[in-house]
Design a protein around this motif. Structure first.
Motif, mmCIF file in Angstrom:
data_model
loop_
_atom_site.group_PDB
_atom_site.id
_atom_site.type_symbol
_atom_site.label_atom_id
_atom_site.label_comp_id
_atom_site.label_asym_id
_atom_site.label_seq_id
_atom_site.Cartn_x
_atom_site.Cartn_y
_atom_site.Cartn_z
ATOM 1 N N VAL A 82 -29.822 25.234 -48.953
ATOM 2 C CA VAL A 82 -29.429 23.906 -49.426
ATOM 3 C C VAL A 82 -28.733 23.229 -48.256
ATOM 4 N N ARG A 83 -28.964 21.949 -48.114
ATOM 5 C CA ARG A 83 -28.601 21.290 -46.856
ATOM 6 C C ARG A 83 -27.849 19.990 -47.073
ATOM 7 N N TYR A 84 -26.789 19.830 -46.279
ATOM 8 C CA TYR A 84 -26.156 18.524 -46.086
ATOM 9 C C TYR A 84 -26.633 18.009 -44.740
ATOM 10 N N THR A 85 -26.956 16.721 -44.632
ATOM 11 C CA THR A 85 -27.433 16.186 -43.357
ATOM 12 C C THR A 85 -26.577 15.035 -42.888
ATOM 13 N N THR A 86 -26.447 14.924 -41.579
ATOM 14 C CA THR A 86 -25.826 13.761 -40.961
ATOM 15 C C THR A 86 -26.913 12.743 -40.659
ATOM 16 N N GLU A 87 -26.512 11.614 -40.079
ATOM 17 C CA GLU A 87 -27.480 10.542 -39.795
ATOM 18 C C GLU A 87 -28.644 11.058 -38.951
ATOM 19 N N ASN A 88 -28.354 11.881 -37.938
ATOM 20 C CA ASN A 88 -29.402 12.340 -37.020
ATOM 21 C C ASN A 88 -30.277 13.432 -37.627
ATOM 22 N N GLY A 89 -29.838 14.000 -38.757
ATOM 23 C CA GLY A 89 -30.572 15.116 -39.312
ATOM 24 C C GLY A 89 -31.385 14.783 -40.542
ATOM 25 N N ARG A 90 -31.553 13.513 -40.832
ATOM 26 C CA ARG A 90 -32.310 13.131 -42.016
ATOM 27 C C ARG A 90 -33.799 13.369 -41.822
ATOM 28 N N GLY A 91 -34.516 13.377 -42.927
ATOM 29 C CA GLY A 91 -35.962 13.535 -42.876
ATOM 30 C C GLY A 91 -36.379 14.916 -43.318
ATOM 31 N N ILE A 92 -37.506 14.971 -43.995
ATOM 32 C CA ILE A 92 -37.987 16.237 -44.542
ATOM 33 C C ILE A 92 -38.274 17.254 -43.441
ATOM 34 N N GLU A 93 -38.597 16.774 -42.228
ATOM 35 C CA GLU A 93 -38.890 17.723 -41.154
ATOM 36 C C GLU A 93 -37.675 18.570 -40.788
ATOM 37 N N ASN A 94 -36.475 18.070 -41.099
ATOM 38 C CA ASN A 94 -35.254 18.813 -40.787
ATOM 39 C C ASN A 94 -34.770 19.684 -41.943
ATOM 40 N N VAL A 95 -35.398 19.553 -43.110
ATOM 41 C CA VAL A 95 -35.034 20.402 -44.244
ATOM 42 C C VAL A 95 -35.489 21.833 -43.948
ATOM 43 N N GLN A 96 -34.634 22.775 -44.221
ATOM 44 C CA GLN A 96 -34.936 24.175 -43.932
ATOM 45 C C GLN A 96 -35.197 24.953 -45.223
ATOM 46 N N PRO A 97 -35.794 26.140 -45.078
ATOM 47 C CA PRO A 97 -36.130 26.891 -43.876
ATOM 48 C C PRO A 97 -37.272 26.242 -43.089
ATOM 49 N N LEU A 98 -37.189 26.382 -41.766
ATOM 50 C CA LEU A 98 -38.276 25.968 -40.896
ATOM 51 C C LEU A 98 -39.257 27.128 -40.768
ATOM 52 N N VAL A 99 -40.535 26.808 -40.662
ATOM 53 C CA VAL A 99 -41.579 27.827 -40.543
ATOM 54 C C VAL A 99 -42.313 27.626 -39.226
ATOM 55 N N PHE A 100 -42.486 28.710 -38.488
ATOM 56 C CA PHE A 100 -43.169 28.678 -37.192
ATOM 57 C C PHE A 100 -44.303 29.699 -37.230
ATOM 58 N N ARG A 101 -45.508 29.248 -36.922
ATOM 59 C CA ARG A 101 -46.676 30.127 -36.954
ATOM 60 C C ARG A 101 -47.259 30.250 -35.551
#
Length: 475
Positions: A82-101
């Motif tokens: 669960v995430r709190y975001t600041t101005e620079n961290g908005r956007g679904i791309e910054n929602v975690q978990p991040l997945v790397f393939r």
């Protein structure tokens, strides 16, 4: 007090589970218990065989995982955030978990905390050809892991080498095709615990998540420890030597839920003892004690018991308004005050009121609440704070990044009192807070991070050394 209305924001909460057929559903319940740590985004990644499935979005846990979202997350292992975001961290791309393939295997990562040398590492990696897709510190770790390439190194070894380059406060949960990995920074600034649920292993930022799923807390993750959980069980390794333990003091003061335990210390009990200690340090003639819901209630009860002044519900919280600290702008936070709180006129009218608060950040909301109590008929409002004055920025995942945001910086207590229009203002001493939490202030290493109260940081903040040579990252 309602730190959420003033802009005191924790970064997020993380959860992980290995070895349960309902991993996604249990992760949902775990994240729901951690919702207080972040309300702007939520995500879950599950492992089904060698496949990683992901569902994440902006919003609350029950909004992100409505409908059939959980059904799409198959597998017996999962991590979530669960995430709190600041101005620079908005956007679904910054929602975690991040997945790397990649051709060498998939990796998913979620973080609680802040990597203070992330900018330097990011710039170095970009010079080496890395392309970043998010503004998140978490992606830095993934690139470090990928660039630490060698045919002789296992993924576990690459993760350890990458973690060793990070500075700051970080509690990571990582899911690979064959294991769940959990890492804690060398100072243990952010809480992270390991539990057992039958044959399944679970990890969470707070033990309250274990309670809701019926898991037993086994222990905290140790400083500089990498825990690997797979079908063979749990295995522990070190990626860095342990430094002096420095758990964030604001976890005890405000962030953590009262029913959570950190380092074996119950949060409600610690806050109540802070209230008792505060009553010993200040003598006020008053008629009623009230706390600002919710994080100040425990301290208010303790203050009342020690002082003998009756405790009453002088302020009522509207339970149907979300925690407005989620709003990244101060303007939106301030608009939430009257929606969020209402004074009980029959309790405070004509009374000398002691208003117990957990902390003061900017002071604008403290001023509004003092005014509300006086408009409701309070004869006097004495503000007592169950922590020392916040005078220094936090660089470890708490959204107070400049001292200009802090009302107590370069001001006396009397000057702050005048600004918030209280009849008196008292802060708990640093030694009193440590004793109340259960630490020894006489010890050089008291086990707590006091940086926001003292300006003494347990780690480097801005790197004044050269970036690691490429050979230290790429083996």
């Amino acid at each position: 007090m309602l730190a959420e209305l003033r802009g005191l924001n924790e970064e997020c909460g993380v959860f992980g589970i290995w070895g349960h057929e309902d991993a996604a559903q249990i992760s949902y319940y775990g994240l729901h218990a951690l919702q207080h740590r972040g309300q702007e985004g939520a995500g879950i990644v599950t492992k089904e065989g060698k496949k990683l499935h992901v569902v994440k979005d902006e919003g609350l846990v029950n909004e992100v995982f409505s409908g059939d979202a959980i059904k799409n997350l198959k597998g017996n292992a999962a991590i979530g955030q669960v995430r709190y975001t600041t101005e620079n961290g908005r956007g679904i791309e910054n929602v975690q978990p991040l997945v790397f393939r990649s051709t060498t295997g998939s990796l998913s990562i979620a973080l609680n905390g802040n990597i203070v040398n992330a900018v330097e590492l990011r710039e170095h990696l970009e010079r080496q050809g890395s392309i970043f897709q998010t503004a998140s510190d978490t992606e830095v770790l993934a690139h470090l892991v990928k660039r630490t390439t060698s045919g002789t190194l296992t993924q576990r070894d690459r993760v350890k080498k990458a973690l060793a380059l990070l500075k700051g406060a970080f509690a990571f949960v990582m899911l690979t095709e064959d294991s769940l990995m959990v890492a804690q920074d060398p100072n243990t600034i952010r809480p992270l615990s390991i539990g057992k649920m039958g044959d399944a292993w679970v990890v969470a930022s707070e033990t309250c998540a274990f309670d809701i799923i019926g898991a037993e807390c086994i222990r905290s993750v140790e400083p500089g420890e990498l825990v690997i959980i797979n079908d063979k069980g749990m295995h522990s390794e070190r990626f860095a030597e342990a430094s002096d333990r420095a758990m964030c003091s604001m976890e005890y003061v405000y962030f953590a839920r009262p029913d959570s335990n950190i380092d074996g210390i119950n949060i409600h009990s610690a806050r109540k003892r802070c209230g008792k200690q505060l009553a010993r340090e200040v003598k006020i003639e008053a008629d009623v004690v009230t706390g600002v819901p919710d994080s100040s209630i425990s301290a208010a009860i303790g203050f009342s018991e020690e002082s003998g002044i009756p405790y009453e519900l002088g302020l009522i919280k509207n339970r149907y308004v979300g925690r407005t600290f989620i709003q990244p702008s101060q303007e939106l936070r301030e608009k939430g005050v009257k929606m969020k709180l209402s004074p009980v006129q029959q309790v405070v009218q004509g009374k000398r009121v002691v208003m117990v608060d957990d902390s003061i950040v900017r002071g604008t909301t403290s001023k509004r609440i003092v005014r509300m109590l006086k408009e409701a008929g309070a004869k006097e409002v004495h503000v007592v704070i169950a922590s020392p004055p916040l005078v220094s920025p936090c660089y470890y995942g708490v959204d107070i990044s400049t001292d200009s945001e802090l009302i107590a910086t370069n001001r006396t207590v009397e000057e702050v009192r005048d600004l918030i229009e209280a009849d008196s203002l008292t802060f708990l001493s640093a030694d009193g807070m440590l004793k109340a939490i259960g630490r020894s202030p006489e010890m050089k290493n008291c086990g707590q991070c006091l940086a926001c109260f003292t300006g003494n940081y347990p780690t480097e903040i801005y790197s004044d050394t050269a970036m690691p040579h490429e050979k230290e990252i790429v083996r």
